[in-house]
Design an enzyme around this catalytic site. Structure first.
Site, PDB file in Angstrom:
ATOM      1  N   GLY A 235       0.778  -1.242   0.000  1.00  0.00           N
ATOM      2  CA  GLY A 235       0.000   0.000   0.000  1.00  0.00           C
ATOM      3  C   GLY A 235       0.800   1.278   0.000  1.00  0.00           C
ATOM      4  O   GLY A 235       0.219   2.362   0.036  1.00  0.00           O
ATOM      5  N   GLU A 272       4.710  -5.824   1.677  1.00  0.00           N
ATOM      6  CA  GLU A 272       4.302  -6.295   0.349  1.00  0.00           C
ATOM      7  C   GLU A 272       4.066  -5.151  -0.621  1.00  0.00           C
ATOM      8  O   GLU A 272       2.952  -4.961  -1.119  1.00  0.00           O
ATOM      9  CB  GLU A 272       3.007  -7.110   0.484  1.00  0.00           C
ATOM     10  CG  GLU A 272       3.123  -8.279   1.417  1.00  0.00           C
ATOM     11  CD  GLU A 272       1.778  -8.940   1.703  1.00  0.00           C
ATOM     12  OE1 GLU A 272       0.732  -8.306   1.475  1.00  0.00           O
ATOM     13  OE2 GLU A 272       1.796 -10.086   2.143  1.00  0.00           O
ATOM     14  N   GLY A 274       3.780  -3.314  -4.006  1.00  0.00           N
ATOM     15  CA  GLY A 274       3.664  -3.618  -5.431  1.00  0.00           C
ATOM     16  C   GLY A 274       3.945  -2.333  -6.189  1.00  0.00           C
ATOM     17  O   GLY A 274       4.969  -2.173  -6.870  1.00  0.00           O
ATOM     18  N   ARG A 311      -6.786   2.401 -15.217  1.00  0.00           N
ATOM     19  CA  ARG A 311      -6.839   3.136 -13.943  1.00  0.00           C
ATOM     20  C   ARG A 311      -7.580   4.470 -14.039  1.00  0.00           C
ATOM     21  O   ARG A 311      -8.400   4.778 -13.171  1.00  0.00           O
ATOM     22  CB  ARG A 311      -5.434   3.330 -13.358  1.00  0.00           C
ATOM     23  CG  ARG A 311      -4.689   2.011 -13.111  1.00  0.00           C
ATOM     24  CD  ARG A 311      -3.406   2.171 -12.317  1.00  0.00           C
ATOM     25  NE  ARG A 311      -3.680   2.506 -10.935  1.00  0.00           N
ATOM     26  CZ  ARG A 311      -3.533   3.700 -10.408  1.00  0.00           C
ATOM     27  NH1 ARG A 311      -3.067   4.700 -11.126  1.00  0.00           N
ATOM     28  NH2 ARG A 311      -3.838   3.925  -9.153  1.00  0.00           N
ATOM     29  N   TYR A 315     -10.734   4.110 -11.628  1.00  0.00           N
ATOM     30  CA  TYR A 315     -10.585   4.749 -10.308  1.00  0.00           C
ATOM     31  C   TYR A 315     -10.555   6.276 -10.405  1.00  0.00           C
ATOM     32  O   TYR A 315     -10.363   6.943  -9.393  1.00  0.00           O
ATOM     33  CB  TYR A 315      -9.265   4.331  -9.645  1.00  0.00           C
ATOM     34  CG  TYR A 315      -9.008   2.855  -9.544  1.00  0.00           C
ATOM     35  CD1 TYR A 315      -9.703   2.061  -8.642  1.00  0.00           C
ATOM     36  CD2 TYR A 315      -8.028   2.251 -10.331  1.00  0.00           C
ATOM     37  CE1 TYR A 315      -9.438   0.710  -8.540  1.00  0.00           C
ATOM     38  CE2 TYR A 315      -7.758   0.900 -10.229  1.00  0.00           C
ATOM     39  CZ  TYR A 315      -8.469   0.138  -9.333  1.00  0.00           C
ATOM     40  OH  TYR A 315      -8.196  -1.198  -9.228  1.00  0.00           O
ATOM     41  N   CYS A 342     -15.187   2.166 -27.385  1.00  0.00           N
ATOM     42  CA  CYS A 342     -16.493   2.778 -27.623  1.00  0.00           C
ATOM     43  C   CYS A 342     -17.261   2.993 -26.329  1.00  0.00           C
ATOM     44  O   CYS A 342     -18.307   2.373 -26.097  1.00  0.00           O
ATOM     45  CB  CYS A 342     -17.300   1.911 -28.588  1.00  0.00           C
ATOM     46  SG  CYS A 342     -16.691   2.127 -30.251  1.00  0.00           S
ATOM     47  N   GLU A 343     -16.712   3.794 -25.462  1.00  0.00           N
ATOM     48  CA  GLU A 343     -17.397   4.193 -24.226  1.00  0.00           C
ATOM     49  C   GLU A 343     -16.955   5.612 -23.904  1.00  0.00           C
ATOM     50  O   GLU A 343     -15.769   5.947 -24.061  1.00  0.00           O
ATOM     51  CB  GLU A 343     -17.018   3.258 -23.067  1.00  0.00           C
ATOM     52  CG  GLU A 343     -17.511   1.846 -23.254  1.00  0.00           C
ATOM     53  CD  GLU A 343     -17.681   1.078 -21.951  1.00  0.00           C
ATOM     54  OE1 GLU A 343     -17.862   1.707 -20.887  1.00  0.00           O
ATOM     55  OE2 GLU A 343     -17.633  -0.159 -22.020  1.00  0.00           O
TER      56      GLU A 343
HETATM   57  N1  LLP Z   1      -0.714  -7.047  -0.375  1.00  0.00           N
HETATM   58  C1  LLP Z   1      -2.015  -7.334  -0.547  1.00  0.00           C
HETATM   59  C2  LLP Z   1      -2.635  -8.365   0.271  1.00  0.00           C
HETATM   60  C3  LLP Z   1      -2.760  -6.624  -1.511  1.00  0.00           C
HETATM   61  O1  LLP Z   1      -4.043  -6.904  -1.672  1.00  0.00           O
HETATM   62  C4  LLP Z   1      -2.133  -5.640  -2.300  1.00  0.00           C
HETATM   63  C5  LLP Z   1      -2.870  -4.894  -3.319  1.00  0.00           C
HETATM   64  C6  LLP Z   1      -0.756  -5.392  -2.096  1.00  0.00           C
HETATM   65  C7  LLP Z   1      -0.085  -6.113  -1.118  1.00  0.00           C
HETATM   66  C8  LLP Z   1       0.018  -4.385  -2.900  1.00  0.00           C
HETATM   67  O2  LLP Z   1      -0.459  -3.105  -2.786  1.00  0.00           O
HETATM   68  P1  LLP Z   1       0.387  -1.879  -3.405  1.00  0.00           P
HETATM   69  O3  LLP Z   1       1.678  -1.777  -2.625  1.00  0.00           O
HETATM   70  O4  LLP Z   1       0.635  -2.177  -4.816  1.00  0.00           O
HETATM   71  O5  LLP Z   1      -0.512  -0.704  -3.229  1.00  0.00           O
HETATM   72  N2  LLP Z   1      -5.584  -1.884  -8.879  1.00  0.00           N
HETATM   73  C9  LLP Z   1      -5.398  -0.827  -7.906  1.00  0.00           C
HETATM   74  C10 LLP Z   1      -4.622  -1.298  -6.707  1.00  0.00           C
HETATM   75  C11 LLP Z   1      -5.236  -2.517  -6.058  1.00  0.00           C
HETATM   76  C12 LLP Z   1      -4.359  -3.114  -5.001  1.00  0.00           C
HETATM   77  C13 LLP Z   1      -4.881  -4.440  -4.570  1.00  0.00           C
HETATM   78  N3  LLP Z   1      -4.115  -5.053  -3.564  1.00  0.00           N
HETATM   79  C14 LLP Z   1      -4.727   0.367  -8.591  1.00  0.00           C
HETATM   80  O6  LLP Z   1      -4.547   0.333  -9.795  1.00  0.00           O
HETATM   81  O7  LLP Z   1      -4.437   1.355  -7.938  1.00  0.00           O
END
Ligand code: LLP
Length: 419
Positions: A235, A272, A274, A311, A315, A342-343
């Site tokens: 996150g 974690e 991402g 995105r 969002y 087409c949206e």
């Molecule tokens: N750990 C768990 C259990 C998660 O569900 C997620 C993301 C992460 C780690 C990694 O989160 P990060 O560090 O990437 O924020 N599609 C959305 C984001 C959805 C994240 C879902 N879970 C976007 O494009 O912003």
């Protein structure tokens, strides 16, 4: 937001001209700078590991390209995986099962069987999952995802830690869950929570750490259980807008690790990220294919839509946009940058001040490395685009552009409809 070099009016990505990449590989194309991925990984690892042993589980849902996974495998990363597909991708990229932690939600029994077959540690999300896993095996290392009742995130769709969400074992059942796991013959090794995504401030992370620490203390006192790791989830946000500040990683790491070290016997802090690792490593290049002036707006029609980057449409996310072949030129006209889907909701950026555009110009969409390609689709029967890796000026293809044949491969027409 990463600053890109300007080579005589041309944007440079990882030492290569964006325009050359577009010419060689076509557009749309996701372009990832390898060094940026490595730098981001190292920055998070360094911040935490100076305080205590650290495991970074890259949340590969952000970007599962095998080359990106290889880079992170080389860096020593571990993995947060959410599906058996992600697990398989990581195994193929060279991760051992022990370096993967599976955190699913609403996990089916066949998926649990497949995970057990692969020997991947499971972060259990519910009491039902625990009972069903016990029927398959009790030999896997497990941990629990608790619903910490601490939620945060840039959009309501990505807040996961709030009490009302579907995620995790409810806080008031978590001790019972560990106790039941021990009775079933498991040896639980960790505790996990994930608050949400795109969090730009430290405070929700310290609050969730306090919750995890107090549960770990209760586990030590009541069940005599010493956890190996406490996992604060992902996150960590990034600045998508020029005026935003990056997260203070040093402060985050200091606050989180101090709480764990002072109050628990957990040996390892896990997290974690991402987005933090891959978002700013990648630019989406897309060509202006059509310009249209309407009474209300100037539209710059490009060849990437929400099929390529969802995105903004999904969002309302902001991605900074520049013109890669007019790099550094000041903006003087306001455009909505829109795609071929087409949206009406199909936009990449709204009301952007850009230099006067011409058809053929190359648009660079920043911070597209996380949840960009991985959330792309083939909607409107548009094949997914290719991905390119750049390393110090050298480019290589890391995913081929799909073809229409690829899209149709799985369709079947019943013979009775062919008469
Ligand atoms: N750990 C768990 C259990 C998660 O569900 C997620 C993301 C992460 C780690 C990694 O989160 P990060 O560090 O990437 O924020 N599609 C959305 C984001 C959805 C994240 C879902 N879970 C976007 O494009 O912003």
């Amino acid at each position: 937001m990463r600053i890109f070099k300007n080579d005589d009016g041309h944007m440079l990505i990882g030492g290569a001209r964006a325009t050359d990449i577009a010419l060689e590989y076509g557009t749309p194309v996701y372009v990832t700078d390898e060094d940026a991925v490595r730098e981001n990984y190292r920055a998070v690892y360094r911040a935490f590991s100076q305080h205590m042993p650290t495991r970074i589980h890259y949340a590969c849902k952000a970007n599962t390209n095998l080359a990106i996974l290889r880079i992170l495998e080389q860096e020593g990363s571990c993995i947060d995986a959410v599906s058996i597909g992600e697990v398989e991708a990581c195994l193929r990229a060279g991760f051992t099962p022990q370096r993967i932690l599976y955190t699913g939600v609403n996990v089916s029994t066949p998926e649990l069987e497949a995970l057990a077959g692969r020997g991947v540690p499971i972060n259990v999300d519910s009491l039902s999952e625990l009972e069903r896993l016990a029927e398959i095996t009790t030999k896997l290392p497990i941990s629990f995802r608790v619903n910490p009742e601490v939620g945060a995130g840039y959009h309501e769709k990505v807040v996961t830690g709030a009490r009302s969400t579907k995620f995790g074992v409810p806080k008031n059942q978590i001790i019972e869950a560990y106790s039941r796991a021990i009775d079933l013959g498991f040896h639980p090794v960790g505790l996990h929570a994930h608050i949400g995504a795109g969090v730009q401030v430290v405070e929700p992370f310290t609050r969730v750490t306090d919750v995890l620490v107090s549960i770990a203390q209760e586990l030590e006192e009541k069940l005599g259980l010493d956890l190996e790791f406490i996992d604060i989830g992902g996150g960590i946000g990034i600045p998508y807008r020029c005026e935003e500040q990056p997260m203070d990683l040093e402060h985050l790491a200091e606050e989180v690790t101090r709480r764990i070290k002072e109050n628990t016997s957990a040996k390892i802090v896990a997290l974690e990220p991402g987005r933090y690792i891959v978002a700013d490593s990648t630019v989406l290049l897309t060509t202006v294919v059509n310009l249209k002036d309407t009474p209300d707006k100037k539209y710059a029609g490009v060849d990437a839509g929400f099929n390529t980057l969802v995105r903004p449409a999904f969002y309302g996310s902001y991605h900074h946009i520049d013109v890669a072949n007019k790099f550094g030129q000041p903006g003087s006209l306001v455009y909505d940058v829109v795609g071929p889907i087409c949206e009406t909701g199909d936009h990449i950026g709204k009301e952007r001040l850009l230099p006067p555009l011409e058809e053929g110009d190359l648009i660079a969409v920043y911070d597209a490395g996380a949840y960009g390609f991985s959330m792309s689709s083939q909607y409107n029967m548009r094949p997914k685009c290719c991905e390119v890796l750049v390393q110090q000026g050298n480019t290589c293809l890391i995913r081929e552009k799909e073809t229409v044949d690829d899209l149709l491969r799985h369709d079947r027409i019943p013979s009775r409809l062919m008469i």
